[in-house]
Design an enzyme around this catalytic site. Structure first.
Site, PDB file in Angstrom:
ATOM      1  N   VAL A 205      -3.958   5.132   7.306  1.00  0.00           N
ATOM      2  CA  VAL A 205      -4.973   5.949   6.639  1.00  0.00           C
ATOM      3  C   VAL A 205      -4.226   6.796   5.610  1.00  0.00           C
ATOM      4  CG1 VAL A 205      -6.753   7.695   6.947  1.00  0.00           C
ATOM      5  CG2 VAL A 205      -6.380   5.961   8.710  1.00  0.00           C
ATOM      6  N   ASP A 381       0.517   8.847   6.132  1.00  0.00           N
ATOM      7  CA  ASP A 381      -0.441   8.194   7.028  1.00  0.00           C
ATOM      8  C   ASP A 381      -1.115   9.289   7.849  1.00  0.00           C
ATOM      9  OD1 ASP A 381      -1.851   6.793   8.927  1.00  0.00           O
ATOM     10  OD2 ASP A 381      -0.225   5.365   9.357  1.00  0.00           O
ATOM     11  N   HIS A 382      -2.374   9.531   7.544  1.00  0.00           N
ATOM     12  CA  HIS A 382      -3.080  10.659   8.151  1.00  0.00           C
ATOM     13  C   HIS A 382      -3.294  10.478   9.656  1.00  0.00           C
ATOM     14  CE1 HIS A 382      -5.029  14.402   8.019  1.00  0.00           C
ATOM     15  NE2 HIS A 382      -5.643  14.300   6.858  1.00  0.00           N
ATOM     16  N   ARG A 383      -3.062   9.278  10.155  1.00  0.00           N
ATOM     17  CA  ARG A 383      -3.175   9.087  11.604  1.00  0.00           C
ATOM     18  C   ARG A 383      -2.059   9.845  12.313  1.00  0.00           C
ATOM     19  NH1 ARG A 383      -2.713   2.830  12.355  1.00  0.00           N
ATOM     20  NH2 ARG A 383      -0.906   3.343  11.086  1.00  0.00           N
TER      21      ARG A 383
END
Lengths: 411, 356
Positions: A205, A381-383
């Site tokens: 993400v 990566d926003h995860r």
């Protein structure tokens, strides 16, 4: 003549190229060694399948090739028709594929009604439908048990009839050829890049944060250093950024990690292996500066030069092209102030560097002055990484780079 | 009781230096010139087949390099009416009996043509299930016996097969029913990566004959002259109602088990070099040179001939690849039974229908 990588073992899916015995343009002798590949089991020498000049080599040493991929193209003259062995073998197989017991067929598709079950059609008819931009599920098959025949597809394609029900979909499936369109196979490095990008995009993400910094001190430090070293030891900006990034990764270790999706674990790495995106005629490659923490600025600079040159000459080993934990891409040397770099999956961060340019900035005295500025783009990566964490990393990095004496203290 | 393996001394007639340690027996010098040439051709084919797999033209292939003397020695003495029941590495043996070597390539490709053994050749299609053909061999030989035919059957298999149940069932059955069969083991020392001493306690394969009250023989499988003379004698005895017999031909697989194998992972180079010196072809070459039956020029000429022959074989292979898959139906029975004929009709109708 295209040569596709065969299963050189039993049930093999891929192998790595260890060595090319020839380069593009060279003429090979049939059955003489062409390349060595390493499978799960062994290093296997592939003898040249034909005697002809090599037109194109699609994979470098160190690349992984999959069974069925085109690896090399030979320039075969008109006299010799290439690989008839492979072409002819298809015929009997197609016959067999098309066979379905009659009983089975009527069960699958009782009345030949469109949309009443899986569409019965041979692969060649399916391909025809795709090429004509016809939705095969909307065609009423006239063959046995409702099988869609080639003639049905042709009819559907010519008449503004059933197929026109979903014109938009059909248009997406295959744009109507207009003008001089060209089709070329997606093979080799291009294919590998496409796969990697798609995988990254599908999994991570990705959010990009942009910043701008005053590079005045960095520019003058570099100028000062370069006036005191030999020509070959001259620094680019990259070693400064790479070292500063490493320092920041020590403080923000989650950006030096990967997400192991299978085990649902975030894996952080003790060493900072910085991948450097290198633009190359044949496609993007990412050599890796291993364990940058242990290197001085000078050693970093030399190693970077070696890797970038190696990447362009395709002389790097597999080890030098894998194992990165964070990546830097320096698009600014070509063009673009900001970018949204795609993560080098499965890493969780990539730093993009814009150009250093003289720009109007507002100084502390509220005056507009000209200053050297550097733009930075950090994709994360926003995860795994939250926005605050990423922004703090970026501002910390800017702190180090805009006041490089701070960086010097830590080297 | 002493060591039973001593009852089975290795029979040698021509040693690795091409020196006769026995006599030529039934083999003439001209035979040796012909056989030398034939072996060279077959080896060139075998080496090319390996490359064809690497190039993606064929699938997995099991090379016979190094076992030419065993395969030719076991089949050359046979009459046309005799039978050969081979395994997947026996393309040289099959070739002697009239099966084109192209079958080795069709087999590797999974092409139906491989089941289409020429009617003139009394050879079963190659068996890939390890040792299963030993039972088929018993059946063929038993049938000959029941039909009062004076034919010999030779079933070939590797050392690994002798650890299979099928082999022991076949040995027992053959022995109980006294079938006219020669069990011919090509002991090439390695069952893929398992050396012979890791898969059996017995010192020789030949001594296994004792358990079935058969005669067993151990012969240098790289010595064409020895193998030929032994099989000629045993085949004669089998045709006269004796048998079965067990023959262990001691040879060596100079190449890999198959194209999917890498022997450097499990055996040492020194061993390969030792066996390369015992090469079945080079010892005949040395003999022929010493006897002035060939000269260097003729040796070169064989090189050229071998290359040309392999090209011919490949041309045949190419030409026959496109052969209709109807061969699947047509080569099962001598005369197609009605039930299969019905299936064949239905199949052809479908082929027409889908327009493939």
């Amino acid at each position: 003549m295209e040569w596709k990588f065969p299963d050189v073992g039993e049930g093999l899916h891929e192998a790595q190229i260890v060595k090319w015995h020839h380069t593009e343009g060279e003429e090979v002798v049939q059955d003489e060694p062409l390349l060595d590949v390493e499978t799960d089991k062994a290093v296997v020498t592939i003898p040249a399948p034909t005697g002809a000049p090599i037109e194109k080599i699609l994979f470098h040493e160190g690349d992984t090739i999959k069974v069925g991929e085109v690896v090399v193209v030979f320039a075969t003259g008109s006299a010799e028709k290439p690989a008839p062995l492979r072409e002819q073998e298809v015929a009997p197989m197609r016959e067999q594929e098309a066979i379905l017991p009659l009983e089975m067929e009527s069960v699958l598709r009782p009345a030949g009604r469109p949309g009443a079950g899986p569409v019965l059609a041979t692969p060649s008819v399916r391909r025809l439908a795709r090429e004509r931009g016809v939705d095969i599920t909307k065609i009423r098959g006239t063959g046995t048990g409702g099988r869609v025949m080639a003639a049905d597809v042709e009819q559907a394609a010519s008449a503004p009839s059933p197929a026109a029900t979903f014109p938009a979909e059909a248009a997406w499936a295959a744009p109507k050829p207009t003008g001089d369109i060209q089709r070329r196979p997606l093979v080799g490095i291009r294919k590998r890049i496409a796969e990697n990008m798609a995988r990254s995009w599908a999994h991570a993400v990705q959010v990009t944060v942009f910043e701008e910094m005053d590079a005045t001190n960095l520019v003058s430090l570099r100028r000062e250093l370069n006036s005191r070293v030999t020509e070959e030891d001259r620094f680019s900006y990259l070693p400064f950024v790479a070292k500063a990034t490493s320092k920041m990764l020590s403080r923000f270790p989650d950006l030096n990690s990967t997400l192991d999706e299978e085990s649902s674990e975030i894996v952080t790495y003790p060493r900072h292996n910085i991948g450097i995106a290198v633009d190359d005629q044949q496609g993007l490659t990412v050599p890796v500066l291993h364990d940058i923490d242990g290197l001085s600025l000078k050693a970093t600079s030399r190693e970077l030069k070696r890797l970038i040159e190696g990447a362009r000459n395709h002389s790097l080993s597999r080890d030098e092209l894998t194992g990165s934990t964070f990546t830097i891409t320096n698009y600014g040397t070509i063009g673009g102030i900001y970018a949204t770099p795609i993560i080098n999956y499965p890493e969780v961060g990539i730093l993009g560097l814009g150009p250093i340019r003289r720009r109007a900035v507002v100084n502390e005295a509220d005056q507009i002055v000209a200053a050297d500025t550097l733009t930075l783009s950090l994709t994360f990566d926003h995860r795994v990484i939250d926005g605050g964490y990423a922004s703090r990393f970026l501002t910390g990095l800017i702190e180090l780079l805009s006041n490089p004496f701070l960086l010097m203290v830590e080297l | 009781m002493g060591d039973v393996s001593e009852l089975f001394p290795l029979i040698v007639r021509m040693d690795e230096d091409g020196e006769l340690v026995g006599d030529l027996g039934l083999v003439t010098k001209q035979d040796l010139v012909d056989v030398y040439r034939e072996m060279r051709l077959l080896r060139a084919f075998d080496e090319r087949a390996w490359n064809l797999q690497r190039q993606g033209v064929i699938g997995t292939y099991a090379p016979f390099k190094g076992q030419e003397a065993a395969q030719l020695g076991a089949t050359k003495p046979l009459d046309d009416s005799d039978w050969l029941v081979p395994t997947y590495r026996d393309w040289a043996a099959g070739y002697v009996r009239g099966v084109p070597v192209t079958h080795g390539l069709f087999f590797s490709k999974g092409h139906p043509r491989v089941g289409d053994v020429p009617k003139s050749a009394n050879v079963l299609p190659a068996q890939v299930v390890i040792g299963a053909q030993t039972l088929h061999g018993v059946g063929v030989a038993w049938a000959a016996k029941l039909k009062h035919e004076r034919t010999a059957t030779v079933v070939t298999f590797g050392d690994g097969s002798t650890s299979q149940g099928d082999f022991h069932e076949a040995m027992n059955f053959a022995s109980v029913f006294s079938v006219p069969l020669i069990f011919f083991c090509e002991n090439n020392q390695w069952a893929i990566s398992v050396p012979i001493e890791r898969q059996m306690r017995a010192k020789t394969i030949a001594q296994r004959a004792l358990a079935y009250d058969m005669e067993g023989y151990r012969v240098d499988g790289n010595d064409y002259v020895a193998v030929y003379n032994l099989i000629a004698e045993l085949a004669g005895r089998v045709r006269n109602g004796e048998g079965p017999f067990l023959v262990e031909a001691v040879t060596y697989r100079l190449g890999a088990h198959t194209t999917a194998d890498d022997p450097s992972k499990y055996r040492v180079e020194a061993e390969e070099e030792r066996w390369a010196r015992r090469d079945p072809i080079s010892r005949i070459e040395k003999f022929l040179l010493r006897e002035s039956l060939i000269d260097e020029e003729q040796i070169q000429a064989v090189d050229v001939a071998a290359k040309a022959w392999v090209e011919e074989v490949l041309a045949d292979f190419k030409a026959e690849l496109s052969i209709s898959s109807s061969v699947l139906f047509q080569s099962v029975y001598a005369e197609m039974p009605q039930s299969l004929a019905n299936q064949f009709d239905q199949y052809m109708k479908r082929v027409k229908e889908v327009g493939a």
